[in-house]
Scaffold this active site. Structure first.
Site, PDB file in Angstrom:
ATOM      1  N   SER A 129       0.826  -1.206   0.000  1.00  0.00           N
ATOM      2  CA  SER A 129       0.000   0.000   0.000  1.00  0.00           C
ATOM      3  C   SER A 129       0.858   1.252   0.000  1.00  0.00           C
ATOM      4  CB  SER A 129      -0.859  -0.010   1.268  1.00  0.00           C
ATOM      5  OG  SER A 129      -1.337   1.285   1.547  1.00  0.00           O
ATOM      6  N   GLU A 131       0.258   3.607   1.758  1.00  0.00           N
ATOM      7  CA  GLU A 131       0.369   4.016   3.174  1.00  0.00           C
ATOM      8  C   GLU A 131       1.751   3.676   3.729  1.00  0.00           C
ATOM      9  OE1 GLU A 131      -1.749   5.435   5.799  1.00  0.00           O
ATOM     10  OE2 GLU A 131      -2.462   6.297   3.940  1.00  0.00           O
ATOM     11  N   TYR A 153      -1.486   0.364  10.594  1.00  0.00           N
ATOM     12  CA  TYR A 153      -1.843  -0.248   9.309  1.00  0.00           C
ATOM     13  C   TYR A 153      -0.640  -0.164   8.347  1.00  0.00           C
ATOM     14  CZ  TYR A 153      -3.634  -0.769   4.623  1.00  0.00           C
ATOM     15  OH  TYR A 153      -3.793  -1.173   3.314  1.00  0.00           O
TER      16      TYR A 153
HETATM   17  N1  GDD Z   1     -12.274   7.599   6.052  1.00  0.00           N
HETATM   18  C1  GDD Z   1     -12.360   8.926   6.146  1.00  0.00           C
HETATM   19  N2  GDD Z   1     -13.491   9.514   6.652  1.00  0.00           N
HETATM   20  N3  GDD Z   1     -11.315   9.677   5.689  1.00  0.00           N
HETATM   21  C2  GDD Z   1     -11.426  11.023   5.767  1.00  0.00           C
HETATM   22  C3  GDD Z   1     -12.566  11.657   6.269  1.00  0.00           C
HETATM   23  C4  GDD Z   1     -13.647  10.872   6.742  1.00  0.00           C
HETATM   24  O1  GDD Z   1     -14.664  11.354   7.213  1.00  0.00           O
HETATM   25  N4  GDD Z   1     -12.381  13.009   6.179  1.00  0.00           N
HETATM   26  C5  GDD Z   1     -11.181  13.196   5.629  1.00  0.00           C
HETATM   27  N5  GDD Z   1     -10.592  12.006   5.383  1.00  0.00           N
HETATM   28  C6  GDD Z   1      -9.235  11.809   4.823  1.00  0.00           C
HETATM   29  C7  GDD Z   1      -8.350  10.896   5.677  1.00  0.00           C
HETATM   30  O2  GDD Z   1      -7.813  11.634   6.790  1.00  0.00           O
HETATM   31  C8  GDD Z   1      -7.302  10.498   4.647  1.00  0.00           C
HETATM   32  O3  GDD Z   1      -6.299  11.482   4.562  1.00  0.00           O
HETATM   33  C9  GDD Z   1      -8.080  10.485   3.314  1.00  0.00           C
HETATM   34  O4  GDD Z   1      -9.333  11.136   3.595  1.00  0.00           O
HETATM   35  C10 GDD Z   1      -8.347   9.103   2.741  1.00  0.00           C
HETATM   36  O5  GDD Z   1      -8.880   8.281   3.753  1.00  0.00           O
HETATM   37  P1  GDD Z   1      -9.479   6.829   3.411  1.00  0.00           P
HETATM   38  O6  GDD Z   1     -10.446   6.912   2.293  1.00  0.00           O
HETATM   39  O7  GDD Z   1      -9.951   6.234   4.699  1.00  0.00           O
HETATM   40  O8  GDD Z   1      -8.240   6.016   2.799  1.00  0.00           O
HETATM   41  P2  GDD Z   1      -6.699   5.936   3.218  1.00  0.00           P
HETATM   42  O9  GDD Z   1      -5.932   6.785   2.263  1.00  0.00           O
HETATM   43  O10 GDD Z   1      -6.509   6.166   4.662  1.00  0.00           O
HETATM   44  O11 GDD Z   1      -6.359   4.398   2.950  1.00  0.00           O
HETATM   45  C11 GDD Z   1      -6.842   3.710   1.806  1.00  0.00           C
HETATM   46  O12 GDD Z   1      -5.862   3.697   0.799  1.00  0.00           O
HETATM   47  C12 GDD Z   1      -4.682   2.958   1.088  1.00  0.00           C
HETATM   48  C13 GDD Z   1      -3.743   3.076  -0.102  1.00  0.00           C
HETATM   49  O13 GDD Z   1      -3.039   4.286   0.005  1.00  0.00           O
HETATM   50  C14 GDD Z   1      -7.214   2.294   2.234  1.00  0.00           C
HETATM   51  O14 GDD Z   1      -7.864   1.655   1.176  1.00  0.00           O
HETATM   52  C15 GDD Z   1      -6.000   1.482   2.588  1.00  0.00           C
HETATM   53  O15 GDD Z   1      -6.379   0.147   2.874  1.00  0.00           O
HETATM   54  C16 GDD Z   1      -5.040   1.518   1.394  1.00  0.00           C
HETATM   55  O16 GDD Z   1      -3.901   0.743   1.657  1.00  0.00           O
END
Ligand code: GDD
Length: 336
Positions: A129, A131, A153
């Site tokens: 990822s 991440e 994670y």
């Molecule tokens: N979930 C969530 N909810 N994220 C928010 C929100 C909210 O209300 N508001 C802002 N965000 C911001 C988070 O702080 C983060 O910076 C961004 O939106 C994306 O969050 P997510 O969609 O939860 O995904 P992620 O980037 O943390 O992780 C996803 O992508 C990775 C690959 O880079 C996941 O799918 C991981 O499993 C994956 O590895």
């Protein structure tokens, strides 16, 4: 000729469902590991692969149990194994670091060890990822960018990546890792920000909600379409030599831009509905992710083609179709 056999962990998730479709199209015999509770409640827990159930071979197993994975691998004798299952919601990993680390690291280790013993010629894909880059030291991030994970994670994914590399180097396994940047679709879980926004827009349009509460709107991600990303996974396992690849679009957008576009799809202004809520901020944020997919392009011949705007539109339209009255949809000018 005998069909090639593929084993997928996480087959009931977004990526697993697209990958299963792709492999069935390619005439693989497709096996999946799912939790026993999912087999007992397929309507809810296997909804993303409901349309494929007659064509799949599902086995009960858990990332927490070495014997269960050992048994499945021994029985199936896969030619290719795609390890997608994980606790994958970053926010949750702050709430329970221990279970995230334990499940994700042990699950990968158990699977690699089972393959080494029971099916050493099986090709292995690990879902790494972006991440893992976390507080990235360079922009864009490539295969040589140093890892600096910002959550348990991310740490668990770095450990899985290193385990995969070690099994390749120490035991000669054909083991590859994809370093996948964010990839979304109408099948995305509701907890992730893109789906939270697209489903929130639909509920607002349907009159079921009056606001959408979000955290950090300034975080930037490289968002692609999951359907295309599973093709890259398959391509990695078709190479003569195992290796690691960044899979990304090379473009970055903020959460704010995603929200702005998503509301605009139905003719609304996000500023009238989005409320900032501190509860959705993370203790340590990953501010900017953008990948350099050059290696995947030259070596695998893979390239992301679905544009950000089209991804947002597809997700919003799919969610509106799910909750809105058809007359409303017509009034909002959606192409449905
Ligand atoms: N979930 C969530 N909810 N994220 C928010 C929100 C909210 O209300 N508001 C802002 N965000 C911001 C988070 O702080 C983060 O910076 C961004 O939106 C994306 O969050 P997510 O969609 O939860 O995904 P992620 O980037 O943390 O992780 C996803 O992508 C990775 C690959 O880079 C996941 O799918 C991981 O499993 C994956 O590895």
């Amino acid at each position: 000729m005998q069909k090639r056999k593929a084993l997928i962990t996480g087959i009931s998730g977004q990526d697993g469902s697209y990958l299963a479709e792709l492999l069935l199209e390619k005439d693989y015999e497709v096996h999946g590991v799912v939790r026993r509770v999912a087999l007992e409640d397929p309507a809810h827990r296997l909804s993303r692969i409901r349309h494929l159930l007659d064509d799949l071979h599902l086995h009960a197993g858990s990332l927490e149990s070495f014997p269960s994975l050992f048994q499945v691998v021994g029985k199936v004798q896969p030619d290719e194994c795609y390890h997608l299952a994980a606790q994958s919601f970053v926010t949750y990993s702050f709430e329970d670091e221990f279970s995230t680390l334990q499940t994700n690291i042990n699950g990968t280790h158990f699977l690699l060890a089972a393959l080494k013993e029971c099916a050493p010629s099986c090709r292995f894909y690990f879902a790494g990822s972006s991440e893992m880059f976390g507080r990235a030291e360079e922009v864009p991030q490539s295969e040589s960018t140093r890892f600096h994970p910002r959550s348990s994670y991310g740490i668990s994914k770095v450990a899985g990546f290193e385990l995969t590399r070690n099994y390749r180097e120490a035991y000669g396994l054909h083991a590859s890792s994809g370093i996948l940047f964010n990839h979304e679709s109408p099948r995305r879980g509701y907890e992730f920000v893109t789906r939270k926004i697209s489903s929130g827009v639909a509920r607002i349009l349907a009159g079921e909600a009056g606001e959408l509460r979000l955290g950090n709107l300034e975080a930037r991600r490289d968002w692609g379409h999951a359907k295309e990303y599973v093709e890259a996974m398959w391509l990695m396992l078709q190479q003569d030599e195992p290796d690691d690849y960044v899979v990304a679009t090379g473009e970055t957008h903020s959460v704010r831009e995603f929200a702005e576009l998503a509301f605009r799809v139905v003719g609304l202004d996000y500023r009238d509905y989005v409320v900032i809520d501190e509860r959705f901020y993370r203790p340590a944020e990953v501010d900017l992710l953008v990948g350099n997919p050059a290696k995947a392009e030259t070596r695998l011949g893979w390239r992301a083609t679905i544009r950000f705007e089209d991804l947002v539109r597809e997700m919003v339209e799919a969610d509106c179709r799910g909750v809105c009255d058809p007359a409303l949809i017509r009034r909002a000018g959606l192409g449905l």
